[in-house]
Design an enzyme around this catalytic site. Structure first.
Site, PDB file in Angstrom:
ATOM      1  N   ASP A   1     -11.750  31.298  20.885  1.00 38.55           N
ATOM      2  CA  ASP A   1     -10.620  30.543  21.406  1.00 38.55           C
ATOM      3  C   ASP A   1      -9.476  31.497  21.779  1.00 38.55           C
ATOM      4  OD1 ASP A   1      -8.899  28.539  22.049  1.00 38.55           O
ATOM      5  OD2 ASP A   1      -8.967  27.530  20.122  1.00 38.55           O
ATOM      6  N   ASP A   2      -9.071  31.475  23.025  1.00 38.54           N
ATOM      7  CA  ASP A   2      -7.927  32.289  23.481  1.00 38.54           C
ATOM      8  C   ASP A   2      -8.125  33.797  23.303  1.00 38.54           C
ATOM      9  OD1 ASP A   2      -6.717  29.859  24.013  1.00 38.54           O
ATOM     10  OD2 ASP A   2      -4.976  30.174  22.727  1.00 38.54           O
TER      11      ASP A   2
ATOM     12  N   ASP B   1     -12.929  30.743  25.634  1.00 37.97           N
ATOM     13  CA  ASP B   1     -12.647  29.555  26.452  1.00 37.97           C
ATOM     14  C   ASP B   1     -11.657  29.793  27.583  1.00 37.97           C
ATOM     15  OD1 ASP B   1     -10.417  29.809  24.780  1.00 37.97           O
ATOM     16  OD2 ASP B   1     -10.185  27.645  24.516  1.00 37.97           O
ATOM     17  N   ASN B   2     -10.806  30.796  27.428  1.00 39.23           N
ATOM     18  CA  ASN B   2      -9.821  31.116  28.488  1.00 39.23           C
ATOM     19  C   ASN B   2      -9.153  32.423  28.104  1.00 39.23           C
ATOM     20  OD1 ASN B   2      -8.445  28.301  27.006  1.00 39.23           O
ATOM     21  ND2 ASN B   2      -7.461  30.287  26.655  1.00 39.23           N
TER      22      ASN B   2
ATOM     23  N   LYS C   1     -14.338  23.934  16.731  1.00 36.51           N
ATOM     24  CA  LYS C   1     -13.391  23.206  17.578  1.00 36.51           C
ATOM     25  C   LYS C   1     -14.102  22.523  18.736  1.00 36.51           C
ATOM     26  CE  LYS C   1      -9.469  24.157  20.607  1.00 36.51           C
ATOM     27  NZ  LYS C   1      -8.388  25.119  20.902  1.00 36.51           N
TER      28      LYS C   1
ATOM     29  N   HIS D   1     -12.656  19.659  20.753  1.00 38.23           N
ATOM     30  CA  HIS D   1     -11.587  19.478  21.740  1.00 38.23           C
ATOM     31  C   HIS D   1     -12.003  18.762  23.024  1.00 38.23           C
ATOM     32  CE1 HIS D   1      -7.354  21.147  22.801  1.00 38.23           C
ATOM     33  NE2 HIS D   1      -7.412  19.835  22.660  1.00 38.23           N
TER      34      HIS D   1
ATOM     35  N   CYS E   1      -8.067  25.189  27.077  1.00 34.27           N
ATOM     36  CA  CYS E   1      -9.123  24.747  26.144  1.00 34.27           C
ATOM     37  C   CYS E   1     -10.021  23.585  26.577  1.00 34.27           C
ATOM     38  CB  CYS E   1      -8.501  24.329  24.828  1.00 34.27           C
ATOM     39  SG  CYS E   1      -7.776  25.666  23.907  1.00 34.27           S
TER      40      CYS E   1
ATOM     41  N   HIS F   1      -6.897  31.471  18.296  1.00 36.58           N
ATOM     42  CA  HIS F   1      -5.784  30.624  18.752  1.00 36.58           C
ATOM     43  C   HIS F   1      -4.650  30.687  17.726  1.00 36.58           C
ATOM     44  CE1 HIS F   1      -3.722  26.948  20.022  1.00 36.58           C
ATOM     45  NE2 HIS F   1      -4.522  26.866  21.073  1.00 36.58           N
TER      46      HIS F   1
ATOM     47  N   LYS G   1      -3.591  33.057  29.800  1.00 30.43           N
ATOM     48  CA  LYS G   1      -3.948  31.644  29.642  1.00 30.43           C
ATOM     49  C   LYS G   1      -3.072  30.733  30.497  1.00 30.43           C
ATOM     50  CE  LYS G   1      -4.322  28.102  26.015  1.00 30.43           C
ATOM     51  NZ  LYS G   1      -4.278  27.852  24.552  1.00 30.43           N
TER      52      LYS G   1
ATOM     53  N   ARG H   1     -14.005  23.745  27.863  1.00 32.11           N
ATOM     54  CA  ARG H   1     -15.097  23.260  27.021  1.00 32.11           C
ATOM     55  C   ARG H   1     -15.928  22.207  27.764  1.00 32.11           C
ATOM     56  NH1 ARG H   1     -13.430  25.259  21.646  1.00 32.11           N
ATOM     57  NH2 ARG H   1     -11.799  26.628  22.399  1.00 32.11           N
TER      58      ARG H   1
ATOM     59  N   SER I   1      -7.281  21.784  18.522  1.00 34.56           N
ATOM     60  CA  SER I   1      -6.613  23.022  18.116  1.00 34.56           C
ATOM     61  C   SER I   1      -5.905  22.813  16.792  1.00 34.56           C
ATOM     62  CB  SER I   1      -5.583  23.445  19.159  1.00 34.56           C
ATOM     63  OG  SER I   1      -6.204  23.611  20.408  1.00 34.56           O
TER      64      SER I   1
END
Ligand SMILES: *[C@@H]1O[C@H](CO)[C@@H](O)[C@H](O)[C@H]1NC(C)=O
Ligand SMILES: *[C@@H]1O[C@H](CO)[C@@H](O)[C@H](O)[C@H]1NC(C)=O
Ligand SMILES: *[C@@H]1O[C@H](CO)[C@@H](O)[C@H](O)[C@H]1NC(C)=O
Ligand SMILES: *[C@@H]1O[C@H](CO)[C@@H](O)[C@H](O)[C@H]1NC(C)=O
Ligand SMILES: *[C@@H]1O[C@H](CO)[C@@H](O)[C@H](O)[C@H]1NC(C)=O
Length: 532
Positions: A39-40, A289-290, A133, A135, A79, A237, A310, A83, A160
């Site tokens: 994540d991130d 994810d990003n 996660k 989301h 996010c 994240h 992001k 996904r 998150s």
């Protein structure tokens, strides 16, 4: 080089035999699929992508034995839509996961008539598990939870972990650095559709996730059942957190500690695959994810040499680290092939011999890249902004090495104090006519605009591709804009007052299941799972 060619040559008959078996009836030989989704985590955050003070020994090992992508794209710059792209192989504008992200009060979620990777592999008898996660929605009575989207089992925090009040991020009870959304109720830890713990204890969360991942692998290996494990980390994240073992573990501060714990989890999963005897029959895909959240400034992630992070359609927003690992079948090395998390679904469907869903797919099969060392079928990528809007459509188009920006816009996640003012939210949407044009092979940082008469034919070609693509885009009804309701917020006590403060449960039975010895010694650069 010779060694690499040899291993490719050696791999070819094995690929054919695996594929032959896949298309046949021998269920036990179907490959397992593990997706490790960070994540991130940005393009510049891992040691193997150049970060000088991150500590990611297990990801280094994965990279050493696997295929490292240098031009891999998340399907969206934030996010939830990213996904959705991964799960469905479709731009989130089709499934309605826009604008922005889902929140705990969202009544929408990934529509049930979208086909997920889990639903696809289930048709071939796979066991399907998700940890972490999700989301992609909770909704009324948990209708959008993963157990209603093709997954047999779920353990995780469904959004998150900053979408809840946050206070304890570091062992034993040290505060979090960031302010979180304390308007929502405490973060729930779900087991399928039931809440096990609320608020979730972040300092023990990874031990819990890893324990479940190990049991999923061991159980399916013992039963000879092919499995799909989608492990979506809460790390890295914000607010960054870490257990005792990883508190102050790196020179990189809280982000480094969070990433080090993520890396430890990766090592635990790999070690279990090896111990269960299924490492050779498992495709492992790692990505993020990003791009990095730059709003956390020196406690945030890093996009390396890419512009912004992001939330934006600059490279830093969507080009992310990615590693594919499968001993014998995927030759170790590095690839410049264009690929995206949109490509996971068709790749996996073809690999297991399942039918593709009869919908418009935006992903392409990555098999030629993974197994034949080729550049693959993807020569375009379309960038939608965090808040896509049919009125503006695609912000940027990549075609081979060229990228044209029709619109640019800064975003809060790339920080209002960014040294580059193009990244800041104060950089409002700007139309470029002619589009800005960059040659990403020569200039990955998007510094030198080539837009001029000389490049007219390329811009014309890109315009044609864009028009053609946009004519196929059917915008799904926005799930994010559906009404918000606190009635759908997960609460472990039905109808309690005062809501949401009363939503607190700590199931002792669960805690006692948690063997903290799971941690053992931190892998300080020594690996028990090894290359052949
Ligand atoms: C799902 O249902 C919605 C609403 O009926 C429809 O607009 C959409 O096209 C459907 N999506 C798919 C993938 O079938
Ligand atoms: C949720 O559960 C309640 C109570 O069982 C029921 O009345 C309601 O219709 C359910 N809603 C959905 C969307 O399933
Ligand atoms: C979280 O777990 C740690 C480790 O077991 C414990 O020391 C700490 O008190 C727990 N925190 C809360 C708020 O329960
Ligand atoms: C999770 O839920 C399943 C049934 O849905 C149950 O069998 C299992 O014991 C639960 N696990 C924990 C740790 O509560
Ligand atoms: C970690 O470092 C911080 C800042 O230097 C310090 O205050 C804290 O006591 C350290 N914690 C542990 C568990 O070592």
């Amino acid at each position: 080089m010779i060694e690499r060619m040899l291993s490719i040559l050696l791999a070819i008959p094995i690929i054919f035999s695996v594929l032959a078996v896949c298309h046949g009836k021998d269920m036990a030989s179907l490959p397992n699929i593990v997706i490790l989704f960070a994540d991130d985590v940005g393009y510049g955050d891992l040691e193997v992508y150049g970060h000088p003070t991150s500590s990611t020994p297990n990801l280094n090992r994965l990279a050493e034995g696997g295929l490292v992508f240098s031009q891999f794209y998340a399907g969206a710059p934030v996010c939830s839509p990213s996904r959705a792209a991964l799960m469905t192989g479709r731009y989130p504008t089709r499934s309605g996961i826009y604008p922005g992200v889902l929140v705990p009060t969202s009544t929408g979620g990934l529509p049930h008539n979208e086909t997920t990777i889990a639903e696809i592999v289930k048709t071939k008898g796979y066991s399907t598990s998700i940890i972490g996660k999700w989301h992609l929605g909770v909704g009324e009575n948990g209708t959008y939870l993963p157990t209603n989207q093709g997954f047999d089992e779920y353990l995780g925090v469904p959004y998150s972990h900053d979408m809840c009040p946050c206070y304890n991020c570091f062992y034993p009870n040290d505060p979090c650095w960031n302010t979180c959304d304390s308007d929502y109720t405490y973060c729930p830890l779900f087991n399928n559709t039931e809440i096990l713990e609320q608020p979730v204890n972040l300092t023990t969360l990874d031990a819990t996730y890893v324990q479940r991942a190990k049991s999923v692998i061991q159980r399916n290996a013992n039963a000879g059942t092919p499995f799909f494990l989608y492990y979506a980390f809460q790390h890295a994240h914000h607010p960054q957190f870490a257990s005792k073992e990883f508190r102050n573990a790196t020179a990189r501060g809280t982000y480094g500690d969070s990433l080090a714990e993520l890396d430890w989890c990766v090592g635990q999963v790999m070690e279990q695959l090896k111990m269960s005897g299924v490492l050779d029959n498992t495709l492992v895909l790692f990505t993020s994810d990003n791009g990095p959240s730059l709003r956390n400034e020196n406690r945030g992630g890093n996009a390396g040499l890419l512009k912004c992070g992001k939330g934006t359609t600059y490279e830093g927003g969507q080009r992310v680290p990615a590693i594919a690992y499968w001993p014998e079948l995927i030759a170790p090395g590095r690839t410049t092939a264009l690929a995206s998390n949109l490509d996971f679904l068709p790749t996996i469907a073809n690999l297991v011999g399942a039918d593709l869903p009869s919908v418009t797919l935006d992903g392409v099969d990555m098999a030629p890249i993974l197994f034949e060392g080729k550049q693959g079928a993807r020569d375009t990528f379309f960038y939608y902004f965090t808040e896509p809007n049919p009125k503006f459509g695609i912000y940027a188009v990549r075609y081979n090495q060229y990228k044209a920006h029709y619109y640019t816009q800064g975003q809060i996640n790339s920080n209002e104090f960014n040294h580059d003012e193009d990244c800041r939210p104060s950089a409002t949407r700007t139309l470029h006519d002619p589009p800005l044009l960059y040659d990403l092979d020569h200039d990955p940082s998007e510094n030198y605009n080539l837009s001029s008469k000389e490049y007219g034919p390329i811009l014309a070609k890109i315009q044609e591709i864009k028009t053609q693509f946009e004519s196929t885009m059917v915008w799904g009804e926005s799930q994010v804009q559906k009404p918000k309701s606190s009635a759908v917020e997960p609460c472990c006590k039905k109808d309690c007052i005062p809501f949401p403060d009363c939503c607190q449960c700590h199931q002792r039975s669960w805690s006692s299941l948690l063997k903290l010895s799971t941690y053992g010694n931190r892998d300080d650069g020594k690996f028990r799972w090894t290359l052949h």
